[in-house]
Design a protein around this motif. Structure first.
Motif, short mmCIF file in Angstrom:
data_model
loop_
_atom_site.label_atom_id
_atom_site.label_comp_id
_atom_site.label_asym_id
_atom_site.label_seq_id
_atom_site.Cartn_x
_atom_site.Cartn_y
_atom_site.Cartn_z
N ASP A 117 29.69 60.59 60.77
CA ASP A 117 29.51 62.04 60.65
C ASP A 117 28.10 62.37 60.18
OD1 ASP A 117 30.47 64.82 60.59
OD2 ASP A 117 30.21 64.57 58.41
N SER A 118 27.57 61.58 59.25
CA SER A 118 26.21 61.82 58.76
C SER A 118 25.19 61.70 59.88
CB SER A 118 25.89 60.82 57.64
OG SER A 118 26.79 60.97 56.57
N ILE A 119 25.36 60.68 60.70
CA ILE A 119 24.40 60.48 61.81
C ILE A 119 24.50 61.63 62.80
CG2 ILE A 119 23.81 58.98 63.74
CD1 ILE A 119 24.80 56.62 62.08
N VAL A 120 25.74 62.02 63.12
CA VAL A 120 25.94 63.09 64.09
C VAL A 120 25.36 64.40 63.58
CG1 VAL A 120 27.67 64.49 65.26
CG2 VAL A 120 27.90 61.99 65.22
N ARG A 121 25.61 64.69 62.30
CA ARG A 121 25.09 65.95 61.73
C ARG A 121 23.56 65.96 61.75
NH1 ARG A 121 25.83 66.63 56.70
NH2 ARG A 121 26.99 64.76 56.13
N ALA A 122 22.95 64.81 61.49
CA ALA A 122 21.48 64.74 61.50
C ALA A 122 20.95 64.99 62.91
CB ALA A 122 21.03 63.37 61.00
N ILE A 123 21.61 64.40 63.89
CA ILE A 123 21.15 64.59 65.27
C ILE A 123 21.35 66.03 65.70
CG2 ILE A 123 21.62 63.95 67.66
CD1 ILE A 123 22.33 61.15 66.68
N LEU A 124 22.48 66.62 65.33
CA LEU A 124 22.74 68.01 65.70
C LEU A 124 21.75 68.95 65.03
CD1 LEU A 124 26.64 68.01 65.59
CD2 LEU A 124 25.20 68.18 67.62
N ALA A 125 21.41 68.65 63.80
CA ALA A 125 20.43 69.49 63.11
C ALA A 125 19.07 69.38 63.77
CB ALA A 125 20.35 69.07 61.64
N GLY B 199 15.84 73.29 69.63
CA GLY B 199 16.41 74.14 70.67
C GLY B 199 17.04 73.36 71.80
N LEU B 200 17.61 72.22 71.49
CA LEU B 200 18.22 71.36 72.50
C LEU B 200 19.73 71.48 72.46
CD1 LEU B 200 16.09 68.11 72.02
CD2 LEU B 200 15.74 69.94 73.69
N CYS C 218 28.19 71.13 67.94
CA CYS C 218 28.03 70.52 69.26
C CYS C 218 28.66 71.44 70.29
CB CYS C 218 28.70 69.14 69.29
SG CYS C 218 28.54 68.29 70.87
N ALA C 219 27.95 71.72 71.37
CA ALA C 219 28.39 72.72 72.33
C ALA C 219 29.32 72.17 73.41
CB ALA C 219 27.17 73.36 72.99
N ILE C 220 29.03 71.01 73.96
CA ILE C 220 29.72 70.51 75.15
C ILE C 220 30.29 69.13 74.85
CG2 ILE C 220 29.52 70.08 77.63
CD1 ILE C 220 28.76 72.91 76.84
#
Length: 683
Positions: free
Chosen positions: A605-613, A619-620, A641-643
């Motif tokens: 979750d930490s890695i995912v949150r960092a990437i999403l941030a 603006g990706l 996460c959108a998709i």
């Protein structure tokens, strides 16, 4: 006239040639001249001799006629005096005179005036003489007075009217002509001798002198060539040594080449020393990147340094050869592991090339010889198979050759041969996997994936045939073939009002680096009827490692300028720097399934949150792959996460099956059901 001058010039040029092979022409010309002179001499001699014979005959006839004319006069006087009373003598003299007259007439020595005077048709002298003489022969026993009259007439014809003088003049003329012919014959013979001498001189000039000059010239050339050959003998020896060195030595590193390596292995076979030999095939990793970034001069310097380092790893009895651009082969009697450790140690530190430190890693494939009969070419090929397989496993790997590796290579070659036909026939087809908006469950788009319906191996996934396509250089054509087919299906679904398509097309590194990518893609879109906002191109992180100034980066910028969205696929598994995300016009990134699968664990979750941030700051848009459970979709939605896509929503489907799926789900929200918790009843 010009034609005559042209051929006269050619003839003169032919006659003046000094080359020995042209002297036969001169000989033929001289022979023709001599034969012509001999023929002319023979003809003229025969003609003059015939004229002399005719003149001689004419002289004899004329003298005989004079004699017979005088005899007629003498007989006539005797008949006048009565000493001869018979007509027989004068008849005989007249007959002889007539015979000589006929012979004289046939002579060609008379002039026209003489012929007219003595033999002409108007009462000629000879006719009158014969007439009077004939009259005397017919008088018989006539009186002497009658004979005296005839005698006076005959004397008058002979003396006064000039018969005698004419005959003497004709004889003199014939004698003069005979003497003149003799003079002409002598002059002609002298001229013939002169011309013959001239012909012999000309033959000497045009035949023997050119022959002498040609022989002298040939001798001089031979002397010069002999001197040149003698002078260049040393150069030839040096050149032979250099050619021998080139044939058996690598010109850059000075190490033995592939030919010398094969010769060494054959020598070991003949000496029965091959058993136990270790053959190590060393291939430098990412050497092309060194050439591209540092330049070919640094690359050459690095190869020389690596060759020297590998040379230091073996004894004098062993061999290190350079067999390719960045490939070396070591043959050693030491154990394989000892040599591998020594090679790794020699390449561990960066090499200093022109005051620049360049690190390098190497993949190693090796094998140990077990017989003295193995073909050197096959030995090198087997070691090459091992190192190529090691390279596919990653950098700095070591792999021992096994027979199965050769089978894999043969299988790969067979697959490459079949792949071209498969692309042409359309056997590699697009499959579609839906992409869902996590916030409302609506269909966002579909990723296009490749599948190969092989006639004997069944349905093949990309990991089975993409390597073969890359090695065969077919990956670009394969990508475009799949794209065209996917666009054709998407347009049909749009016409059926099932869905306004938005399809994501995977582009291999070779495809992104293709200089004709943009032109081909825009042409395929134009033919299909899809708009630029309906196409998304997915690129791998490995595509971006060569920097922003290579062909891939240029194509990415061009696609963005055309309005086509780009997404970075499998983000988090490669080694693309964060700087690339800011330098390239990307519209989104795709989280790899390896990051999604552990959710909602804290570390993941930490890695995912960092990437999403990070994506939000840049603006990706983020698309998560590999969603299989509702908790993963819910967790990603809560983090922004959108998709999402994955087996939880739908597996990849062929076009017809995806069409059925669209009818059922394209306009209906799709959410993943939470897992059913089963509570067991207490006993």
């Amino acid at each position: 006239m010009q034609f005559v001058r042209k051929y006269a010039y050619r003839a003169l040029k032919l006659l003046t040639l000094r080359r020995p092979e042209r002297l036969w022409v001169h000989s033929c010309v001289a022979l023709l001249i001599i034969l012509g002179l001999l023929g002319a001499t023979n003809y003229i001699n025969r003609n003059i001799i015939e004229r002399q014979l005719i003149a001689e005959t004419g002289i004899k006839n004329t003298q005989a006629q004079i004699t017979y004319a005088q005899e007629i006069l003498l007989i006539a006087e005797r008949m006048t005096s009565g000493s001869i009373t018979s007509a027989g003598p004068i008849k005989k003299a007249v007959a002889q005179f007539e015979r000589t007259y006929a012979m004289t007439v046939s002579s060609t020595s008379w002039t026209d005036a003489q012929n007219a005077h003595y033999f002409g048709p108007t009462d000629p002298l000879h006719t009158q003489v014969i007439a009077y003489a004939g009259l005397a022969s017919r008088l018989g026993a006539a009186s002497p007075v009658q004979y005296a009259g005839l005698t006076r007439q005959l004397n008058d014809l002979y003396a006064t009217r000039g018969l005698g003088n004419g005959l003497h003049a004709a004889a003199a003329l014939m004698e003069r002509e005979a003497r003149a012919d003799a003079v002409r014959l002598s002059d002609w013979q002298r001229n013939v001798l002169f011309v013959s001498a001239f012909a012999l001189l000309a033959e000497a000039i045009f035949i023997f002198v050119p022959t002498h000059l040609a022989v002298q010239s040939t001798i001089r050339k031979l002397h010069h060539q002999t001197k040149t050959l003698r002078d260049s003998q040393g150069e030839l020896r040096a050149m032979n040594r250099k050619l021998e060195q080139i044939a058996h030595q690598d010109p850059l590193t000075g190490l033995p080449n592939r030919t010398q390596l094969a010769t060494y292995l054959r020598r070991m076979n003949r000496r029965e020393k091959s058993i136990g030999l270790v053959v190590l095939y060393v291939g430098l990793d990412n050497f092309k990147a060194v050439n591209n970034s540092a330049g070919h001069d640094f690359g050459d310097g690095l190869l020389i340094a690596v060759g020297q380092a590998l040379q230091n790893c073996v004894d004098d009895d062993n061999i290190v050869a350079r067999v390719g651009g960045d490939e070396f082969v070591i043959v050693s009697h030491e154990p394989a592991q000892v040599m591998i450790e020594r090679i790794r140690a020699s390449l561990a530190d960066p090499f200093e090339i022109k005051s620049r430190r360049i690190p390098i890693y190497a993949s190693i494939g090796y094998l140990t010889l077990t017989t003295n009969t193995q073909d050197p070419i096959n030995i090198i090929a087997d070691a090459s198979i091992a190192v190529q397989t090691a390279k596919h496993l990653g950098e700095n790997k070591t792999l021992q050759f096994q027979r199965s590796l050769r089978d894999d290579v043969e299988n790969m070659r067979t697959l490459q041969a079949e792949l071209a036909d498969a692309i042409r026939k359309g056997d590699i087809e697009p499959w579609f996997q839906p992409q869902i908006r996590l916030c409302d469950g609506q269909l966002h788009g579909a990723e296009v994936l490749a599948r190969w319906r092989h006639p004997t191996r069944g349905l093949l996934t990309p990991d089975r045939f993409i390597p073969a396509a890359e090695r065969a250089g077919l990956v670009v054509d394969m990508d475009h073939s799949i794209w065209r087919a996917a666009m054709a299906h998407a347009v049909l679904w749009q016409r059926e009002d099932l869905w306004r398509p938005c399809i994501s097309l995977n582009a291999a590194p070779d495809t992104i680096s293709d200089p004709h990518l943009i032109e081909r893609l825009l042409l395929e879109m134009q033919r299909s009827g899809l708009q630029v906002d309906q196409i998304i191109i997915e690129v791998l992180e490995t595509t971006l490692i060569n920097g922003a100034d290579d062909m891939a980066a240029i194509n990415i910028d061009g696609l963005s300028e055309c309005g086509i969205s780009l997404e970075l696929d499998d983000f988090g598994t490669g080694y693309a720097s964060l700087a690339k995300l800011t330098q390239l016009p990307l519209d989104g990134i795709k989280l790899d399934r390896s990051l999604v699968a552990p959710l909602p664990e804290a570390r993941a979750d930490s890695i995912v949150r960092a990437i999403l941030a990070l994506a939000s700051e840049l603006g990706l848009q983020v698309i998560a792959e590999g969603i299989e459970e509702s908790i993963q979709a819910q967790h990603l939605n809560e983090r922004g996460c959108a998709i999402g896509q994955g087996y939880g929503y739908a597996k990849p489907m062929p076009a017809e099956e995806f069409r059925v799926w669209l009818k059922a789900h394209a306009k209906v929200p799709l959410f993943l059901a939470p897992p059913v918790v089963q509570i067991s009843a207490s006993p």
